[in-house]
Enzyme design. Sequence first.
Site, mmCIF file in Angstrom:
data_model
loop_
_atom_site.group_PDB
_atom_site.id
_atom_site.type_symbol
_atom_site.label_atom_id
_atom_site.label_comp_id
_atom_site.label_asym_id
_atom_site.label_seq_id
_atom_site.Cartn_x
_atom_site.Cartn_y
_atom_site.Cartn_z
ATOM 1 N N ARG A 13 16.632 21.145 47.489
ATOM 2 C CA ARG A 13 15.683 22.255 47.632
ATOM 3 C C ARG A 13 15.979 23.076 48.897
ATOM 4 O O ARG A 13 16.453 24.201 48.823
ATOM 5 C CB ARG A 13 14.243 21.699 47.645
ATOM 6 C CG ARG A 13 13.147 22.749 47.521
ATOM 7 C CD ARG A 13 12.786 23.472 48.785
ATOM 8 N NE ARG A 13 12.390 22.589 49.883
ATOM 9 C CZ ARG A 13 12.194 23.007 51.126
ATOM 10 N NH1 ARG A 13 12.367 24.282 51.449
ATOM 11 N NH2 ARG A 13 11.866 22.154 52.087
ATOM 12 N N ASP A 14 15.777 22.477 50.061
ATOM 13 C CA ASP A 14 15.962 23.226 51.313
ATOM 14 C C ASP A 14 17.450 23.579 51.479
ATOM 15 O O ASP A 14 17.797 24.647 51.978
ATOM 16 C CB ASP A 14 15.480 22.369 52.496
ATOM 17 C CG ASP A 14 15.011 23.184 53.686
ATOM 18 O OD1 ASP A 14 15.344 24.380 53.756
ATOM 19 O OD2 ASP A 14 14.331 22.623 54.554
ATOM 20 N N HIS A 205 10.561 17.014 60.034
ATOM 21 C CA HIS A 205 11.486 17.824 59.229
ATOM 22 C C HIS A 205 12.200 18.764 60.210
ATOM 23 O O HIS A 205 11.677 19.825 60.551
ATOM 24 C CB HIS A 205 10.647 18.605 58.197
ATOM 25 C CG HIS A 205 11.404 19.552 57.341
ATOM 26 N ND1 HIS A 205 11.608 19.339 55.987
ATOM 27 C CD2 HIS A 205 11.999 20.739 57.606
ATOM 28 C CE1 HIS A 205 12.290 20.345 55.476
ATOM 29 N NE2 HIS A 205 12.538 21.228 56.446
ATOM 30 N N HIS A 207 15.365 21.005 61.585
ATOM 31 C CA HIS A 207 16.630 21.731 61.405
ATOM 32 C C HIS A 207 17.432 21.541 62.692
ATOM 33 O O HIS A 207 16.877 21.178 63.738
ATOM 34 C CB HIS A 207 16.342 23.197 61.060
ATOM 35 C CG HIS A 207 15.803 23.348 59.656
ATOM 36 N ND1 HIS A 207 16.564 23.829 58.624
ATOM 37 C CD2 HIS A 207 14.605 23.022 59.116
ATOM 38 C CE1 HIS A 207 15.845 23.822 57.505
ATOM 39 N NE2 HIS A 207 14.645 23.336 57.782
ATOM 40 N N CYS A 238 16.137 28.342 55.818
ATOM 41 C CA CYS A 238 15.142 29.098 55.070
ATOM 42 C C CYS A 238 15.556 30.560 55.148
ATOM 43 O O CYS A 238 15.851 31.069 56.230
ATOM 44 C CB CYS A 238 13.760 28.885 55.697
ATOM 45 S SG CYS A 238 12.494 29.912 54.960
ATOM 46 N N ASN A 247 19.316 21.682 57.811
ATOM 47 C CA ASN A 247 18.524 20.523 58.227
ATOM 48 C C ASN A 247 19.472 19.531 58.875
ATOM 49 O O ASN A 247 20.678 19.557 58.652
ATOM 50 C CB ASN A 247 17.921 19.831 57.000
ATOM 51 C CG ASN A 247 16.932 20.698 56.272
ATOM 52 O OD1 ASN A 247 17.317 21.619 55.561
ATOM 53 N ND2 ASN A 247 15.665 20.425 56.456
HETATM 54 P P1 HMG Z 1 3.483 37.633 46.586
HETATM 55 O O1 HMG Z 1 4.403 38.782 46.413
HETATM 56 O O2 HMG Z 1 2.520 37.701 47.701
HETATM 57 O O3 HMG Z 1 2.645 37.202 45.344
HETATM 58 O O4 HMG Z 1 4.390 36.317 46.726
HETATM 59 P P2 HMG Z 1 2.360 37.824 43.953
HETATM 60 O O5 HMG Z 1 1.325 36.929 43.349
HETATM 61 O O6 HMG Z 1 2.062 39.287 44.089
HETATM 62 O O7 HMG Z 1 3.714 37.655 43.123
HETATM 63 C C1 HMG Z 1 4.897 38.413 43.353
HETATM 64 C C2 HMG Z 1 5.857 38.207 42.213
HETATM 65 O O8 HMG Z 1 6.202 36.821 42.131
HETATM 66 C C3 HMG Z 1 5.253 38.541 40.841
HETATM 67 O O9 HMG Z 1 6.336 38.930 40.023
HETATM 68 C C4 HMG Z 1 4.727 37.222 40.370
HETATM 69 O O10 HMG Z 1 4.648 37.143 38.981
HETATM 70 C C5 HMG Z 1 5.777 36.269 40.883
HETATM 71 P P3 HMG Z 1 6.529 40.467 39.594
HETATM 72 O O11 HMG Z 1 5.311 40.783 38.798
HETATM 73 O O12 HMG Z 1 6.570 41.250 40.896
HETATM 74 O O13 HMG Z 1 7.803 40.457 38.851
HETATM 75 N N1 HMG Z 1 5.285 34.923 41.150
HETATM 76 C C6 HMG Z 1 5.852 33.805 40.680
HETATM 77 N N2 HMG Z 1 6.926 33.622 39.899
HETATM 78 C C7 HMG Z 1 7.244 32.349 39.611
HETATM 79 N N3 HMG Z 1 6.570 31.284 40.081
HETATM 80 C C8 HMG Z 1 5.512 31.423 40.893
HETATM 81 C C9 HMG Z 1 5.114 32.747 41.204
HETATM 82 N N4 HMG Z 1 4.111 33.245 41.959
HETATM 83 C C10 HMG Z 1 4.230 34.567 41.922
HETATM 84 N N5 HMG Z 1 4.883 30.369 41.357
HETATM 85 C C11 HMG Z 1 4.785 33.961 46.813
HETATM 86 C C12 HMG Z 1 3.837 35.113 47.118
HETATM 87 C C13 HMG Z 1 4.257 32.754 47.552
HETATM 88 C C14 HMG Z 1 4.752 33.710 45.298
HETATM 89 C C15 HMG Z 1 6.218 34.336 47.234
HETATM 90 O O14 HMG Z 1 6.189 34.836 48.543
HETATM 91 C C16 HMG Z 1 7.130 33.139 47.184
HETATM 92 O O15 HMG Z 1 7.436 32.624 46.112
HETATM 93 N N6 HMG Z 1 7.611 32.678 48.355
HETATM 94 C C17 HMG Z 1 8.464 31.492 48.417
HETATM 95 C C18 HMG Z 1 9.044 31.366 49.756
HETATM 96 C C19 HMG Z 1 9.861 30.104 49.861
HETATM 97 O O16 HMG Z 1 10.076 29.369 48.912
HETATM 98 N N7 HMG Z 1 10.367 29.869 51.084
HETATM 99 C C20 HMG Z 1 11.179 28.725 51.364
HETATM 100 C C21 HMG Z 1 10.419 27.441 51.332
HETATM 101 S S1 HMG Z 1 9.520 27.120 52.820
HETATM 102 C C22 HMG Z 1 10.691 26.354 53.851
HETATM 103 O O17 HMG Z 1 11.856 26.355 53.568
HETATM 104 C C23 HMG Z 1 10.192 25.600 55.042
HETATM 105 C C24 HMG Z 1 10.229 24.081 54.853
HETATM 106 O O18 HMG Z 1 11.535 23.627 54.571
HETATM 107 C C25 HMG Z 1 9.719 23.379 56.135
HETATM 108 C C26 HMG Z 1 10.405 23.884 57.412
HETATM 109 O O19 HMG Z 1 11.648 23.910 57.492
HETATM 110 O O20 HMG Z 1 9.656 24.271 58.305
HETATM 111 C C27 HMG Z 1 9.300 23.623 53.697
HETATM 112 MG MG MG Z 2 13.107 23.320 56.047
#
Ligand code: HMG
Ligand code: MG
Length: 298
Positions: A13-14, A205, A207, A238, A247
């Site tokens: 995933r990450d 967690h 990096h 990310c 990571n």
């Molecule tokens: P948004 O634009 O605020 O929300 O996104 P929305 O509800 O307006 O949706 C936008 C578009 O996404 C729409 O599509 C929705 O249908 C679609 P459009 O009509 O424009 O074509 N949508 C979805 N599609 C599939 N599955 C869903 C979904 N929800 C909405 N579940 C949202 C808000 C949260 C959805 C978006 O910003 C997003 O998906 N972000 C993901 C970010 C991400 O994954 N980042 C990396 C993970 S975090 C990380 O890595 C840190 C971690 O490792 C810990 C660390 O290192 O600190 C965990």
């Molecule tokens: Mg991470």
Amino acid sequence: MSDWINIVEVGPRDGLQSEPYTIPTSIKIELIDRLGQAGLKTIETTSFVSDRAIPQLSDAEAVYDQLNRREGVIYPALVPNERGYERARSAGIDHIAIFTAASEAFNQHNINCSIEESMARFAPVVSRAREDGVAVRGYVSTVMGCPYQGEVPLSDVVRVAEALFEAGCHEVSLGDTIGVGTARQAQSVIRAVAQSIPIEQLAIHFHDTYGQALANIFACLELGIETVDSSVAGLGGCPYARGATGNVATEDVVYMLHGMGLKTGIDLYDLAQTGRWIAAELGRPHSRAGQAILKRQR
Ligand code: HMG
Ligand code: MG
């Protein structure tokens, strides 16, 4: 210090979420399978997020569909909202992770909402998960620094971690998303959060941008941390944390833990072979410990 450390492998995933190219589903399946073969018991598999936000993981359904689920291994996925929860449930998942940050600025970039809004978004997810018997892990990002706001007050880290725990997360993973923290700071974070959350329900967690992750992990183990997130071959990052590298490598962590007499259930040689294979597939360097392990006789 406990003599068993749980490793949460976040590579699929990450590790893959910020690769510049989309990895074929078949490679993802093989990676997850090899990690299970090497003895990893928790393998974070993918995310049910927006395709536009993370196109690299847009095959989440296909990955679960083709996965060879091993007995005793759990395969959680990230879920950002109710839509993601429904997708995850349709894919047959009973372990999910929700994610927010201790920094407002990071949340705006990563999930397009404030910390408070993210908690409101997660409330129905957690309540449905409780009804369905689904386990929920919570992530707090940017616990030691933010790519947009810089310093992150410890009180914000504590507040967000507590909110996730009180909402019903069985485990809270504290993320140094951009890998800027150092050992004493890591201990301060753990000490502060562990005042309200039992230490066995916390995970770290880290990096490895500044090469501090192993030192930080060691510092947290000394305080009683029992769960460590890591990524095979040190893959990861990310897309919303520019400049942050991968990571900490699972090979490096497991080498350190085994050398300290701690147990993980992981076969280090198999793991290093998996690391070499995926690094070659992605055109990335293998981890240092991984390379050294493979040079030695099994
Ligand atoms: P948004 O634009 O605020 O929300 O996104 P929305 O509800 O307006 O949706 C936008 C578009 O996404 C729409 O599509 C929705 O249908 C679609 P459009 O009509 O424009 O074509 N949508 C979805 N599609 C599939 N599955 C869903 C979904 N929800 C909405 N579940 C949202 C808000 C949260 C959805 C978006 O910003 C997003 O998906 N972000 C993901 C970010 C991400 O994954 N980042 C990396 C993970 S975090 C990380 O890595 C840190 C971690 O490792 C810990 C660390 O290192 O600190 C965990
Ligand atoms: Mg991470």
